[in-house]
Design a protein around this motif. Structure first.
Motif, PDB file in Angstrom:
ATOM      1  N   THR A   1      14.461 -18.822  15.017  1.00 52.90           N
ATOM      2  CA  THR A   1      14.345 -18.482  15.538  1.00 52.90           C
ATOM      3  C   THR A   1      13.078 -17.497  16.521  1.00 52.90           C
ATOM      4  O   THR A   1      12.283 -18.501  16.456  1.00 52.90           O
TER       5      THR A   1
ATOM      6  N   GLU B   1      11.053 -18.313  12.083  1.00 53.44           N
ATOM      7  CA  GLU B   1      10.878 -18.377  13.176  1.00 53.44           C
ATOM      8  C   GLU B   1       9.851 -19.594  13.783  1.00 53.44           C
ATOM      9  O   GLU B   1       9.401 -20.681  12.698  1.00 53.44           O
ATOM     10  N   THR B   2       9.643 -19.072  15.111  1.00 53.92           N
ATOM     11  CA  THR B   2       9.084 -20.952  15.645  1.00 53.92           C
ATOM     12  C   THR B   2       7.980 -21.213  15.621  1.00 53.92           C
ATOM     13  O   THR B   2       7.255 -19.683  15.809  1.00 53.92           O
TER      14      THR B   2
ATOM     15  N   THR C   1      17.817 -22.060   9.952  1.00 53.89           N
ATOM     16  CA  THR C   1      17.868 -21.603  11.056  1.00 53.89           C
ATOM     17  C   THR C   1      16.594 -20.879  11.523  1.00 53.89           C
ATOM     18  O   THR C   1      16.237 -20.664  10.712  1.00 53.89           O
TER      19      THR C   1
ATOM     20  N   SER D   1      13.386 -24.622  17.238  1.00 53.84           N
ATOM     21  CA  SER D   1      15.604 -24.518  17.957  1.00 53.84           C
ATOM     22  C   SER D   1      15.577 -25.272  17.517  1.00 53.84           C
ATOM     23  O   SER D   1      16.971 -25.885  16.532  1.00 53.84           O
ATOM     24  N   SER D   2      15.165 -26.818  17.556  1.00 52.10           N
ATOM     25  CA  SER D   2      15.835 -27.905  17.915  1.00 52.10           C
ATOM     26  C   SER D   2      16.024 -28.488  16.121  1.00 52.10           C
ATOM     27  O   SER D   2      17.153 -28.693  16.549  1.00 52.10           O
TER      28      SER D   2
ATOM     29  N   THR E   1      17.171 -26.399  14.248  1.00 50.09           N
ATOM     30  CA  THR E   1      18.372 -25.555  13.126  1.00 50.09           C
ATOM     31  C   THR E   1      19.043 -26.544  13.214  1.00 50.09           C
ATOM     32  O   THR E   1      19.845 -27.240  13.374  1.00 50.09           O
TER      33      THR E   1
END
Lengths: 109, 117
Positions: free
Chosen positions: B117, B14-15, B115, B83-84, B86
């Motif tokens: 999210t 998670e972020t 990933t 998220s960048s 990922t």
């Protein structure tokens, strides 16, 4: 600053046809140049390096300092040549690599 | 056989969380590298190390850190995942005691797909 440009994202050729992947670079001086390849479900691996002037799997690459290019060529493409190809550059006294964006080659039967 | 391994192979986080990706090589190589692979950008260098206690920033180092406490390992830490970030992350190693870079092929790990999210 050093930079590697691969203008073609995708390249599709028929089996037995010639294939050429373009690579242009910007660098002040004489760089070391390489081609790396990533086959499906395999690790990225070295294909060839300009200083060895060898032919690997039928591929050759000639360094043209005047045009600042290092294009990869094969006279007769095979289906097993389908892969992602990366051109890379390093300074003569350094070990890190600068990669281009890569070219995905598909060889059709 | 000597090799280079990465773990985990897949990670969803998670972020804002801190994430560490492991890289381990058994060739006793001096040089180790971390890259991220993104469509349209190819492989971009994040951090690299030329020996124990040596670390250097690459082209896209913001938000990442590494440490080299021994020859075999170069863990990559995302301080606060975004998220960048990922991407697919590749670790590589090469020799480098003498002879210049043309003599030293980089050997790549299998990659870690991250990933955020």
């Amino acid at each position: 600053a050093q930079r590697v440009t691969q203008p073609e994202k995708l390249l599709s050729v028929f089996k037995g046809a010639p294939v050429e992947l373009k690579c242009n670079y910007s660098y002040s001086g004489s760089p070391e140049l390489f081609w790396y390849v990533q086959y499906s479900r395999q690790r990225l691996q070295l294909l060839l390096r300009h200083i060895s002037r060898e032919s690997i799997k039928g591929f050759t690459a000639d360094l043209n300092k005047g045009e600042t290019s290092f294009h990869l060529k094969k006279p007769f493409a095979q289906e097993e040549d389908s892969a992602m190809y990366y051109c890379a550059l390093s300074s003569p006294n350094d070990y890190k690599l600068s990669f281009g964006a890569g070219t995905t080659v598909t060889v059709r039967a | 056989d000597a090799e280079i391994t990465q773990s985990p192979r897949h990670k969803i986080t998670e972020t804002g969380r801190q994430v560490t990706l492991a890289c381990h090589q058994t060739w006793n190589h001096n040089n180790m590298f971390w890259y991220r692979q993104d469509l349209g950008h190819g492989l971009r260098l994040i951090h690299y190390s030329y020996g124990v206690q040596d670390t250097n920033k690459g082209e896209v180092s913001d938000g990442y850190s590494v440490s080299r406490s021994n020859t075999e390992d170069l863990p990559l830490t995302l301080e606060s995942a975004a998220s960048s970030q990922t991407s697919v992350y590749f670790c590589a190693s090469s020799e480098g005691t003498s002879g210049g870079p043309s003599n030293y092929e980089q050997y790549f790990g299998p990659g870690t797909r991250l990933t955020v999210t």
